[in-house]
Design an enzyme around this catalytic site. Sequence first.
Site, PDB file in Angstrom:
ATOM      1  N   VAL A  97       0.829  -1.207   0.000  1.00 42.91           N
ATOM      2  CA  VAL A  97       0.000   0.000   0.000  1.00 42.91           C
ATOM      3  C   VAL A  97       0.861   1.253   0.000  1.00 42.91           C
ATOM      4  O   VAL A  97       0.510   2.259  -0.636  1.00 42.91           O
ATOM      5  CB  VAL A  97      -0.981   0.000   1.199  1.00 42.91           C
ATOM      6  CG1 VAL A  97      -0.253   0.104   2.528  1.00 42.91           C
ATOM      7  CG2 VAL A  97      -2.009   1.103   1.052  1.00 42.91           C
ATOM      8  N   GLY A 344      -5.963  -6.507  -0.044  1.00 41.48           N
ATOM      9  CA  GLY A 344      -6.482  -5.547   0.925  1.00 41.48           C
ATOM     10  C   GLY A 344      -5.533  -4.376   1.073  1.00 41.48           C
ATOM     11  O   GLY A 344      -4.845  -3.997   0.132  1.00 41.48           O
ATOM     12  N   GLU A 345      -5.517  -3.767   2.241  1.00 39.35           N
ATOM     13  CA  GLU A 345      -4.667  -2.627   2.587  1.00 39.35           C
ATOM     14  C   GLU A 345      -5.117  -1.323   1.923  1.00 39.35           C
ATOM     15  O   GLU A 345      -4.727  -0.250   2.345  1.00 39.35           O
ATOM     16  CB  GLU A 345      -3.188  -2.872   2.215  1.00 39.35           C
ATOM     17  CG  GLU A 345      -2.564  -4.077   2.863  1.00 39.35           C
ATOM     18  CD  GLU A 345      -1.107  -4.271   2.463  1.00 39.35           C
ATOM     19  OE1 GLU A 345      -0.558  -3.416   1.720  1.00 39.35           O
ATOM     20  OE2 GLU A 345      -0.507  -5.271   2.879  1.00 39.35           O
ATOM     21  N   GLY A 346      -5.896  -1.400   0.848  1.00 43.25           N
ATOM     22  CA  GLY A 346      -6.217  -0.245   0.026  1.00 43.25           C
ATOM     23  C   GLY A 346      -5.527  -0.287  -1.318  1.00 43.25           C
ATOM     24  O   GLY A 346      -5.595   0.675  -2.099  1.00 43.25           O
TER      25      GLY A 346
END
Length: 377
Positions: A97, A344-346
């Site tokens: 990210v 995930g994480e953005g």
Amino acid sequence: MLETTIAAIRPADEAAMAAARELHGRLTKPAGSLGALEELSVRLAGLAGACPPPLPEPAAVAIFAGDHGVHAQGVSPWPQEVTAQMIGNFLAGGAVVNAFARQAGASVTVVDVGVATPLPADPAVVDPAVVDPAVADAAVLDPAVLDPALPRLVVASVRRGTRDLTVTAALTRDETLAAVQTGIRIADELIDAGAGILLTGDMGIGNTTPAAALIAAFTGVDALDATGRGTGVDDPTYAHKVAVVRAALARHTPDPADPLGVLAAVGGLEHAALAGLILGAAARRTPVLLDGVIAVSAALAAAAFAPDAVGAMVAGHRSAEPGATVALRHLGLDPLIDLGLRLGEGTGALLALPVVTGAVRVLHEVATFDSAGVAEK
């Protein structure tokens, strides 16, 4: 706070959307030639109540982190301590990210809303202001809030991880409300600091299990259709994970008309906080770019609180988790990219960010046929 936020969420501005469609018809390009980008820019005009809408910049990623009691059921091969360890990695700038955020010029805010393992103390990166609403305003104009080079940590822990949703409700209603309101405060803080678009991020070992339960609860699909392999579990673990989700739903029979109750029964602290972030952005008429399955499960809760909040949502990508597609279909959102991501994480939201910016920039910068002296057909 939740009630006033929901009350501030309004439908899209139809006049602004009509103006954006009309402007697209006069730009130097064949009508409809930008496909989904045209409708995206129209939606963003409706959200902003202006044509053209503001450019969605600067961008701010908010990563909400929490742990899960259901981890004890063996739904993930990763140890729970990884959640705290990855927060350290985010703050050091070493995660995926961070790499994508640097590329996009986006700031990264990590919010400990319920991590079970104590975090390494580093006062230089800890911002506790959001915990106390009375002092939250002290940080909102700090330019470091949106500095892409300085990831920061906000300490807003409601409790150290949820309870095991197969045994009891994951959270109390009061704990859930506290997490939702933390998300709203983070949205307000980032927007007050100047963010033009918010991006959802998450971290929590085992969090795809409550996400699957949330998706099944809000959409009515079977646990099998909502549950994926998360970080990549083997067949026996996957079958067990589906059974865990099914058992949790049978135990709690969550009512989708009661989103706070659904989040409390089978959700996670990061899911609740993400729902709050989305509601906060919608109330401020600021777009929120959704990441993967955790984000869209939270988006279902936000939509249950306030259906018009969907107008602020942009689906960044289609997660490889099957529940994400189920949730997006229920929300009526089409993802901008589909790369088989499941980190995930953005990360997926950050990769989609230039697409959103490009859609809006067209309305700002492309000449009309009249102004460019180009003949129409």
